[in-house]
Enzyme design. Structure first.
Site, PDB file in Angstrom:
ATOM      1  CD1 TRP A  66     -19.441 -18.466  12.323  1.00  0.00           C
ATOM      2  CD2 TRP A  66     -18.587 -19.969  11.035  1.00  0.00           C
ATOM      3  NE1 TRP A  66     -18.796 -19.073  13.115  1.00  0.00           N
ATOM      4  CE2 TRP A  66     -18.323 -20.162  12.417  1.00  0.00           C
ATOM      5  CE3 TRP A  66     -18.323 -20.939  10.216  1.00  0.00           C
ATOM      6  CZ2 TRP A  66     -17.806 -21.094  12.931  1.00  0.00           C
ATOM      7  CZ3 TRP A  66     -17.539 -21.995  10.665  1.00  0.00           C
ATOM      8  CH2 TRP A  66     -17.421 -22.134  12.120  1.00  0.00           C
ATOM      9  CG  HIS A  73      -1.920  -1.106   1.018  1.00  0.00           C
ATOM     10  ND1 HIS A  73      -1.841  -2.386   1.120  1.00  0.00           N
ATOM     11  CD2 HIS A  73      -3.241  -1.001   0.811  1.00  0.00           C
ATOM     12  CE1 HIS A  73      -2.822  -2.997   0.893  1.00  0.00           C
ATOM     13  NE2 HIS A  73      -3.732  -2.305   0.705  1.00  0.00           N
TER      14      HIS A  73
END
Lengths: 334, 334
Positions: B225, B44
């Site tokens: 999940w 980044h």
């Protein structure tokens, strides 16, 4: 077996009154326990009643203590929970946060010296049902090894995010371990394996067998190093924002799970950012978007956070709240 | 190769000025890119310069746009980023959040219609270096399947928590996938496997082989999940708190990664809760606590969030900042 909401609540209330709680406080605590079971979170509802009574008996929870304001500045308040019932302290903090959010758009309440709040999601839902967004967490005693270590030196700190939804609030309530100890136990008793590895055996082998993990106590943080780092941040940020203590100290207080814990309640009024009609549209679009994905092989469906508690409520409204026979028996004899 | 901080920053600044940025804005953007590389987040930092220039060329980023205040209430402000440079918009939002925290103890800034903020940790560190706590996130375009689905319908929304530390800020900056695509690529090119499963192949088999995951684009959310639900919450909460859009709409805007994204900056003054000396003691104790664990088999050590960037800075100060030869070559010719 199945028990109606009202029967469960009044029976739990009776127990709490028997152990010295005022009628009013017993009503609130019994309601929260019953709501947790009603939402399908039995582990922190009916299944925690006996343990809470045990804490009262041991003097770990002071049922008469009230939270006292210690610091106040603008939209920030810090309370001392004075080791009172975790449920009542957390509801008080949430109410204060809502007042601050009403006045300033956002508010932060730190709560130190409190006791187990049972299900974190209770306070997220409480705020969201009243139209607010909640970001909240508690720290806990050490019960999970940090990534790269084998001793339990990290709390399994639950993190809650809740917001008003289209019909019901959307709500995430997640602890930092991949599986709760309760899930390990249930899976072991059923003679099954976990769907994915849940920890290490005592020799450091990653495994999906629950027994060896329960034995080693080396449960996996969710996402390995990610959950470990997140748990650490919640622990220390919780301590700092509540002017309280972190897991290192909770471990030595000796007043049970979460005895002396630090909690944070950030409450935001979404209407200060987005008009209410717009909010519902935004949520609806986001839900439609994830549900538009093709299902994966063996999928059990795509659900958004909080969809499960609504389903549990519906089932329980029709059939009564599910409760383990032995748990209900115990509550009746407490 | 190795390049000094000053050489890297001035070269990147030169590039940004060439593509139309003012001297002042180019200086800030070049500093943030260079700091990211200096902190070891090359992906980044230096590695994003060419892509950002590409976005300017395509008109996806309006380098002259300034954020404009759209809503204001107490400790809450909402800005329109007007598709200006993500770095400048995010720094502006953080500065505003700090002002609000100074006045109210806590502040929340929503930022809509912004562009890629590069490294989220930049803004967490910026606030923490000035003595504040930051809780911040951005939503993104869909790039990860929701749990139970196979199509990319969920953003890989990075979540940031930062606070002042004992010597340097403590900072968590984590995306919602178990691995970044960059990690998959690097691992594949090295002919290796991932340390843990990172996704599914196109037939739905979970795998630690990077190639088939890159092909299927079925990367795993961290904690299965759990990361999926967390990502959804960040997406929709981000949209609501910034009065902006969620992944569903970012996908259709067509202005590159994070083009039109919604971001949230919650800034808190910890001194309103905990005295500064106490804060350092609390942090020190929490760090000592996790490091007191025995190391696991094959452990690479127990680190707290943010320890890695300090290590990278030290190495880079001694030897120059690491940059891929071809990346540096490209920056020189942009």
């Amino acid at each position: 077996m199945r028990v109606s909401f009202d029967v469960m609540k009044s029976q739990i209330k009776k127990v709490f009154i028997k152990y010295g709680m005022s009628d009013e406080k017993a009503e609130v605590c019994a309601r929260i326990h019953t709501e947790s079971s009603n939402d399908g979170i039995y582990s922190h509802g009916s299944n925690r009643v006996a343990r809470f009574v045990g804490y009262i008996k041991k003097g770990w929870v002071d049922i008469n203590a009230e939270p006292s304001l210690e610091k106040e500045f603008g939209a920030v308040k810090v309370f001392n929970g004075n080791m009172g019932p975790g449920i009542l302290n957390a509801l008080h903090a949430t109410d204060c946060g809502i007042e601050l959010a009403e006045k300033y758009g956002i508010g932060m309440v730190g709560l130190k010296n409190t006791t187990h709040w049972m299900r974190g999601g209770s306070y997220g839902l409480y705020a969201a049902e009243r139209g607010y967004i909640a970001i909240s967490w508690t720290n806990t005693e050490s019960c999970m090894p940090p990534w790269g270590g084998k001793d339990c030196k990290l709390g399994n700190n639950p993190f809650v995010m809740a917001m008003p939804g289209v019909a019901n609030p959307i709500m995430l309530d997640m602890a930092m371990s991949q599986y709760a100890y309760g899930k390990l136990q249930v899976t072991r008793l059923a003679g099954k394996r976990l769907p994915f590895p849940g920890g290490f055996d005592k020799n450091g082998n990653i495994t999906d067998e629950p027994g060896p993990i329960e034995e080693s106590m080396r449960i996996l943080p969710m996402g390995y190093w990610k959950g470990s780092s997140f748990a650490f941040m919640l622990d220390v940020l919780g301590a700092v924002l509540a002017d309280g203590v972190s897991a290192a100290d909770i471990d030595t207080i000796g007043k049970g799970s979460c005895g002396g814990a630090s909690q944070v309640f950030i409450i935001i009024d979404p209407k200060k950012a987005t008009a209410e009609a717009e909010l519902k549209k935004t949520i609806d679009k986001a839900i439609t978007h994830i549900k538009s994905s093709a299902l994966s092989e063996n999928s059990m469906g795509i659900i958004f956070p909080g969809e499960d508690y609504v389903k549990a409520r519906k089932n329980h409204a029709e059939n009564g709240i599910l409760v383990d026979d032995s748990i209900w028996e115990e509550i009746l004899t407490l």
